[in-house]
Design a protein around this motif. Structure first.
Motif, PDB file in Angstrom:
ATOM      1  N   UNK A 204       0.836  -1.203   0.000  1.00  0.00           N
ATOM      2  CA  UNK A 204       0.000   0.000   0.000  1.00  0.00           C
ATOM      3  C   UNK A 204       0.868   1.249   0.000  1.00  0.00           C
ATOM      4  N   UNK A 205       1.881   1.278   0.859  1.00  0.00           N
ATOM      5  CA  UNK A 205       2.766   2.441   0.938  1.00  0.00           C
ATOM      6  C   UNK A 205       3.509   2.652  -0.378  1.00  0.00           C
ATOM      7  N   UNK A 206       3.943   1.573  -0.991  1.00  0.00           N
ATOM      8  CA  UNK A 206       4.622   1.673  -2.287  1.00  0.00           C
ATOM      9  C   UNK A 206       3.688   2.252  -3.339  1.00  0.00           C
ATOM     10  N   UNK A 207       2.443   1.809  -3.322  1.00  0.00           N
ATOM     11  CA  UNK A 207       1.474   2.306  -4.293  1.00  0.00           C
ATOM     12  C   UNK A 207       1.199   3.791  -4.148  1.00  0.00           C
ATOM     13  N   UNK A 208       1.157   4.289  -2.903  1.00  0.00           N
ATOM     14  CA  UNK A 208       0.941   5.715  -2.679  1.00  0.00           C
ATOM     15  C   UNK A 208       2.093   6.522  -3.275  1.00  0.00           C
ATOM     16  N   UNK A 209       3.309   6.104  -3.005  1.00  0.00           N
ATOM     17  CA  UNK A 209       4.487   6.845  -3.482  1.00  0.00           C
ATOM     18  C   UNK A 209       4.625   6.785  -4.993  1.00  0.00           C
ATOM     19  N   UNK A 210       4.471   5.611  -5.560  1.00  0.00           N
ATOM     20  CA  UNK A 210       4.608   5.496  -7.013  1.00  0.00           C
ATOM     21  C   UNK A 210       3.477   6.217  -7.733  1.00  0.00           C
ATOM     22  N   UNK A 211       2.321   6.296  -7.075  1.00  0.00           N
ATOM     23  CA  UNK A 211       1.208   7.045  -7.650  1.00  0.00           C
ATOM     24  C   UNK A 211       1.488   8.532  -7.757  1.00  0.00           C
ATOM     25  N   UNK A 212       2.452   9.015  -6.989  1.00  0.00           N
ATOM     26  CA  UNK A 212       2.874  10.417  -7.059  1.00  0.00           C
ATOM     27  C   UNK A 212       4.026  10.613  -8.034  1.00  0.00           C
ATOM     28  N   UNK A 213       4.389   9.550  -8.748  1.00  0.00           N
ATOM     29  CA  UNK A 213       5.445   9.646  -9.748  1.00  0.00           C
ATOM     30  C   UNK A 213       6.841   9.393  -9.207  1.00  0.00           C
ATOM     31  N   UNK A 214       6.942   8.852  -8.001  1.00  0.00           N
ATOM     32  CA  UNK A 214       8.243   8.627  -7.390  1.00  0.00           C
ATOM     33  C   UNK A 214       8.716   7.197  -7.599  1.00  0.00           C
TER      34      UNK A 214
END
Length: 286
Positions: A204-214
């Motif tokens: 979940x945490x990975x998805x939040x960050x990658x969703x911001x383009x990181x």
């Protein structure tokens, strides 16, 4: 850069958040853009507790560097993925206990290079270079690095809060193994990264960050331990860095910007966040 003057440099991306500038904003800094501030707010809306974890990692940096300089007698520091040089950064802490300590900062964010060189212009024992920290062999061979760092003598290599920005496990493992092979006995490797106990929380945490383009990968604590080189953990070992030799008397961090105030202290108030942390410690090469 709360209010940047003039147009941004063509080499500085101000339309995508960067870890260095987001970290700066989380620590109460001013060298960040609106996109970074909004990204920090969005992360904390979706993952409350993240701000506390980022700030706890910064407090860990102070304690780790103090141990390395004051207690272990280290006089050379290579800080990979350093972020912006602010108060209580590595050179401030190291040179407090070892006035002749040499420090090299390495980051791939142009803002770090620009501001770091300006801030450190009069400190000939400290340098900042721009490089991809996964290009480890090139960094170790860099002329500016070799001017200040003698790998035949004990050195502390810091990789704090950078592992999650290297999502490929093989790349991270190889980077850390190269560093461990290059340093001499009596040297140290300090490492931390965003982690959690449960795989589903990590996803979940990975998805939040990658969703911001990181570029990002939150790992489980077991996954992090498996990627680290076979060095000797310094007591109390690899743990939540908030619990690594805690010291309530250490210098405090600057206050955060007003929009972040509601997120301060959230981690301690909610059991749901107890398994998410900045995980790491200090390792000795015997």
């Amino acid at each position: 850069m709360t209010a940047p003057k003039g147009p941004p440099s063509r080499n500085i991306a101000n339309d995508v958040p960067t870890p260095a500038r987001m970290y700066d904003y989380s620590l109460g800094g001013k060298d960040n853009y609106a996109v970074d501030r909004e990204a920090v707010l969005e992360v904390n809306r979706r993952l409350p507790g993240g701000l506390d974890i980022a700030r706890q990692n910064r407090l860990f940096l102070y304690r780790a560097v103090r141990f390395l300089a004051r207690d272990a007698g280290i006089r050379q520091f290579l800080d990979l993925g350093s972020g912006l040089p602010t108060q209580q950064n590595v050179h401030h802490v190291a040179q407090e206990f070892q006035p002749d300590a040499h420090v090299v900062y390495v980051d791939n964010d142009p803002v770090v290079l620009t501001h770091g060189r300006a801030l450190l212009a009069e400190n000939d024992q400290t340098k900042v270079i721009m490089a991809d920290i996964t290009e480890t062999s090139e960094i170790l061979a860099n002329e500016q690095v070799r001017q200040l760092i003698d790998l035949s003598k004990p050195v502390a290599v810091l990789c704090l809060s950078v592992g999650h920005s290297i999502p490929d496990d093989v790349t991270l493992r190889d980077m850390l193994a190269t560093l461990a092979d290059a340093i001499c006995p009596g040297s140290y490797l300090a490492f931390s990264q965003a982690a959690t106990v449960a795989p589903e929380q990590a996803a979940i945490a990975t998805g939040v960050a990658t969703g911001l383009g990181m570029k990002w990968k939150t790992r489980t604590t077991e996954e992090v331990s498996a990627l680290l080189p076979d060095l000797e953990p310094v007591e109390p070992g690899l743990i939540d860095v908030d619990d690594w030799r805690p010291d309530p008397t250490q210098p405090p961090l600057p206050p955060v910007d007003a929009p972040l105030l509601p997120f301060i202290g959230v981690r301690a108030q909610n059991e749901a966040f107890k398994d998410s942390m900045e995980f790491g410690g200090v390792l000795l090469k015997p």
